[in-house]
Design an enzyme around this catalytic site. Structure first.
Site, mmCIF file in Angstrom:
data_model
loop_
_atom_site.group_PDB
_atom_site.id
_atom_site.type_symbol
_atom_site.label_atom_id
_atom_site.label_comp_id
_atom_site.label_asym_id
_atom_site.label_seq_id
_atom_site.Cartn_x
_atom_site.Cartn_y
_atom_site.Cartn_z
ATOM 1 N N TYR A 170 19.538 38.675 -5.223
ATOM 2 C CA TYR A 170 19.050 39.999 -4.803
ATOM 3 C C TYR A 170 18.029 40.537 -5.800
ATOM 4 C CZ TYR A 170 19.186 45.148 -4.549
ATOM 5 O OH TYR A 170 18.846 46.480 -4.516
HETATM 6 P P1 NAD Z 1 20.895 50.830 2.844
HETATM 7 O O1 NAD Z 1 21.297 49.460 3.253
HETATM 8 O O2 NAD Z 1 21.841 51.937 3.103
HETATM 9 O O3 NAD Z 1 19.485 51.190 3.486
HETATM 10 C C1 NAD Z 1 18.462 50.243 3.725
HETATM 11 C C2 NAD Z 1 17.991 50.397 5.171
HETATM 12 O O4 NAD Z 1 16.880 49.512 5.381
HETATM 13 C C3 NAD Z 1 19.059 50.020 6.214
HETATM 14 O O5 NAD Z 1 19.323 51.123 7.078
HETATM 15 C C4 NAD Z 1 18.456 48.833 6.981
HETATM 16 O O6 NAD Z 1 18.782 48.830 8.355
HETATM 17 C C5 NAD Z 1 16.966 49.038 6.732
HETATM 18 N N1 NAD Z 1 16.191 47.780 6.813
HETATM 19 C C6 NAD Z 1 16.489 46.603 6.200
HETATM 20 N N2 NAD Z 1 15.569 45.679 6.516
HETATM 21 C C7 NAD Z 1 14.666 46.279 7.338
HETATM 22 C C8 NAD Z 1 13.496 45.830 8.005
HETATM 23 N N3 NAD Z 1 13.075 44.561 7.915
HETATM 24 N N4 NAD Z 1 12.803 46.707 8.775
HETATM 25 C C9 NAD Z 1 13.235 48.001 8.900
HETATM 26 N N5 NAD Z 1 14.352 48.473 8.306
HETATM 27 C C10 NAD Z 1 15.055 47.621 7.526
HETATM 28 O O7 NAD Z 1 20.547 50.731 1.273
HETATM 29 P P2 NAD Z 1 20.418 51.877 0.159
HETATM 30 O O8 NAD Z 1 21.573 51.763 -0.748
HETATM 31 O O9 NAD Z 1 20.079 53.183 0.804
HETATM 32 O O10 NAD Z 1 19.142 51.337 -0.637
HETATM 33 C C11 NAD Z 1 17.835 51.828 -0.347
HETATM 34 C C12 NAD Z 1 16.840 51.136 -1.271
HETATM 35 O O11 NAD Z 1 17.129 51.417 -2.640
HETATM 36 C C13 NAD Z 1 16.821 49.613 -1.149
HETATM 37 O O12 NAD Z 1 15.486 49.182 -1.302
HETATM 38 C C14 NAD Z 1 17.655 49.156 -2.333
HETATM 39 O O13 NAD Z 1 17.294 47.850 -2.761
HETATM 40 C C15 NAD Z 1 17.264 50.202 -3.366
HETATM 41 N N6 NAD Z 1 18.281 50.400 -4.405
HETATM 42 C C16 NAD Z 1 19.510 50.918 -4.071
HETATM 43 C C17 NAD Z 1 20.441 51.161 -5.071
HETATM 44 C C18 NAD Z 1 21.800 51.717 -4.777
HETATM 45 O O14 NAD Z 1 22.592 51.843 -5.726
HETATM 46 N N7 NAD Z 1 22.113 52.071 -3.526
HETATM 47 C C19 NAD Z 1 20.110 50.879 -6.401
HETATM 48 C C20 NAD Z 1 18.875 50.314 -6.693
HETATM 49 C C21 NAD Z 1 17.957 50.113 -5.685
HETATM 50 C C1 UGA Z 2 24.145 48.686 -6.924
HETATM 51 C C2 UGA Z 2 23.577 48.504 -5.503
HETATM 52 O O1 UGA Z 2 24.576 47.990 -4.640
HETATM 53 C C3 UGA Z 2 22.388 47.593 -5.479
HETATM 54 O O2 UGA Z 2 21.815 47.629 -4.193
HETATM 55 C C4 UGA Z 2 21.434 48.097 -6.496
HETATM 56 O O3 UGA Z 2 20.241 47.427 -6.516
HETATM 57 C C5 UGA Z 2 22.080 48.115 -7.878
HETATM 58 O O4 UGA Z 2 23.153 49.047 -7.806
HETATM 59 C C6 UGA Z 2 21.139 48.564 -8.956
HETATM 60 O O5 UGA Z 2 21.462 49.453 -9.756
HETATM 61 O O6 UGA Z 2 20.059 48.008 -9.037
HETATM 62 P P1 UGA Z 2 26.039 47.527 -8.298
HETATM 63 O O7 UGA Z 2 25.722 47.981 -9.681
HETATM 64 O O8 UGA Z 2 26.693 46.206 -8.124
HETATM 65 O O9 UGA Z 2 24.753 47.476 -7.375
HETATM 66 O O10 UGA Z 2 26.877 48.713 -7.632
HETATM 67 P P2 UGA Z 2 28.369 48.777 -7.072
HETATM 68 O O11 UGA Z 2 28.504 47.964 -5.833
HETATM 69 O O12 UGA Z 2 28.714 50.214 -6.964
HETATM 70 O O13 UGA Z 2 29.235 48.071 -8.224
HETATM 71 C C7 UGA Z 2 29.377 48.663 -9.505
HETATM 72 C C8 UGA Z 2 30.366 47.839 -10.299
HETATM 73 O O14 UGA Z 2 31.646 47.906 -9.650
HETATM 74 C C9 UGA Z 2 30.032 46.344 -10.404
HETATM 75 O O15 UGA Z 2 30.381 45.903 -11.690
HETATM 76 C C10 UGA Z 2 30.962 45.678 -9.383
HETATM 77 O O16 UGA Z 2 31.369 44.380 -9.750
HETATM 78 C C11 UGA Z 2 32.154 46.603 -9.423
HETATM 79 N N1 UGA Z 2 32.929 46.619 -8.165
HETATM 80 C C12 UGA Z 2 32.333 46.831 -6.968
HETATM 81 C C13 UGA Z 2 34.306 46.445 -8.238
HETATM 82 O O17 UGA Z 2 34.872 46.229 -9.325
HETATM 83 N N2 UGA Z 2 35.039 46.510 -7.089
HETATM 84 C C14 UGA Z 2 34.465 46.734 -5.876
HETATM 85 O O18 UGA Z 2 35.188 46.787 -4.862
HETATM 86 C C15 UGA Z 2 33.075 46.895 -5.816
#
Ligand code: NAD
Ligand code: UGA
Length: 334
Positions: A170
């Site tokens: 990823y």
């Molecule tokens: P999410 O999965 O809730 O939202 C992503 C949306 O993109 C989904 O609704 C999906 O249907 C849509 N999508 C995926 N592929 C597509 C395509 N080809 N065309 C049109 N739509 C498409 O994810 P999120 O947690 O809201 O993350 C949003 C963004 O932030 C992502 O780019 C993710 O990598 C980034 N990000 C998220 C986190 C986090 O902690 N949630 C952290 C770092 C970065």
């Molecule tokens: C999150 C998002 O899911 C990614 O899309 C994003 O890009 C990433 O943050 C980021 O900061 O870039 P992550 O840090 O793995 O990834 O977030 P969580 O899924 O909330 O996990 C946080 C921690 O909890 C990780 O260490 C994971 O191993 C742990 N975890 C998660 C558990 O111990 N149990 C669970 O059921 C889920």
């Protein structure tokens, strides 16, 4: 809350439209709602991938869909013609917020990698091709990720530090997306900024993410499953702070890369302790194997974004977790 900053390419008297990709997702729908609340016009793009339930995504957009300033385009950025974007935007000034992606660190191995390259690399490249000739583009904001840093002992993570070395497939695709944005800026003068979000949480958090899983388990009387021994740390970032950062940073358009971290770096065990305190009871915790691709620690340096925009995170973990707990408690009663 930030008001609309003076965007560099903004033409006086010309209407402004905001294009949010991934608009039905966790962060995209929160951004959409904020822009609409500020009276802005929003075009949301999403193809409702079933990584988690599309009906949850429809519910995320239920407020926006009732707002006359919102238009939903159901299209797949990786395959569909993007001419519908041009038709919808017309000749108005435009800010693009590219949040659409296949998110999730732990499921990016094996055959799923194809989905990650499709939605994080191909879709980004196609959108950039469209954006480079879009008339009136003021700003292109790319949602990057702390996962580009990988498993580094160099903390806090700084944008100008060593070469990023992602630790998950990823992370590789998010770094590829960021590199694409940078090269479209360099070659075509695309006004862009890439924001590296650090583990975002709060209402609407994705159901595969830690806090969503922990709270749902605790509410249902099930054990909380922790990968490893719970000593790994994350710089958890509250979703409203992320939206503030996005709105502030869209005025930074020179291809910069900026961290967006919450200033809430805690171990998972500490976070579970805060949750137990909020819920007034301690759920059973079950240790599960460490997951491939998970990094040990994250911690953002937010010096650069603070200097460039004045933005600082303002939500502490207790307050943010309480908001997510409220949201999930409501969902479990409904
Ligand atoms: P999410 O999965 O809730 O939202 C992503 C949306 O993109 C989904 O609704 C999906 O249907 C849509 N999508 C995926 N592929 C597509 C395509 N080809 N065309 C049109 N739509 C498409 O994810 P999120 O947690 O809201 O993350 C949003 C963004 O932030 C992502 O780019 C993710 O990598 C980034 N990000 C998220 C986190 C986090 O902690 N949630 C952290 C770092 C970065
Ligand atoms: C999150 C998002 O899911 C990614 O899309 C994003 O890009 C990433 O943050 C980021 O900061 O870039 P992550 O840090 O793995 O990834 O977030 P969580 O899924 O909330 O996990 C946080 C921690 O909890 C990780 O260490 C994971 O191993 C742990 N975890 C998660 C558990 O111990 N149990 C669970 O059921 C889920």
């Amino acid at each position: 809350m930030f008001s609309l900053p003076g965007l560099p390419g903004f033409r006086k008297g010309v209407l402004l439209v905001h294009l949010v990709t991934g608009a039905a997702g966790f962060i995209g729908s929160s951004l959409t709602d904020r822009l609409l609340a500020e009276g802005e016009r929003v075009i949301g793009v999403d193809c409702f991938r079933d990584y988690y339930s599309p009906s949850v995504k429809r519910a995320n957009l239920s407020g926006a869909l009732g707002n006359a300033s919102f238009t939903l385009l159901e299209l797949d950025l990786s395959t569909d013609s993007l001419s519908r974007l041009s038709d919808s935007v017309g000749r108005e000034d435009l800010v693009v917020y590219h949040l659409a992606a296949q998110a999730g660190v732990r499921r990016s191995w094996g055959e799923s990698f194809e989905v990650y390259t499709r939605d994080n690399v191909t879709a980004t490249q196609r959108l950039l091709e469209w954006a480079r000739s879009a008339e009136g583009l003021s700003s292109f904001v790319y949602a990057s990720s702390s996962s580009v840093y990988g498993n580094t002992a160099e903390l806090p993570m700084r944008e100008d530090a060593s070469v990023p070395r992602p630790f998950s497939p990823y992370g590789v695709t998010k770094l590829a997306g960021e590199s694409l944005v940078r090269l479209y800026s360099g070659n075509y003068g695309l006004p862009s900024v890439s924001l590296r979000f650090f583990t975002v949480y709060g209402p609407r958090q994705r159901p595969d993410m830690a806090f969503h899983r922990f709270i749902s388990a605790a509410l249902g009387g099930d054990p909380i499953e922790i990968y490893g021994n719970g000593s790994q740390t994350r710089d958890f970032t509250y979703v409203d702070d992320v939206i503030d950062a996005v709105l502030a940073a869209r005025a930074v358009t020179g291809g910069e890369v900026l961290n967006v971290g919450g200033g809430n770096r805690v171990s998972l065990s500490e976070a579970v302790g805060v949750l137990a305190d909020l819920m007034g009871s301690r759920a059973e915790v079950r240790q599960m194997p460490v997951q491939k691709g998970d990094v040990r620690d994250t911690l953002a340096s937010t010096e650069l974004i603070e200097r460039a925009t004045g933005w600082k995170p303002s939500t502490d973990l207790r307050k943010g977790l309480a908001a997510e707990l409220d949201w999930l408690s409501g969902a479990s009663e409904a």
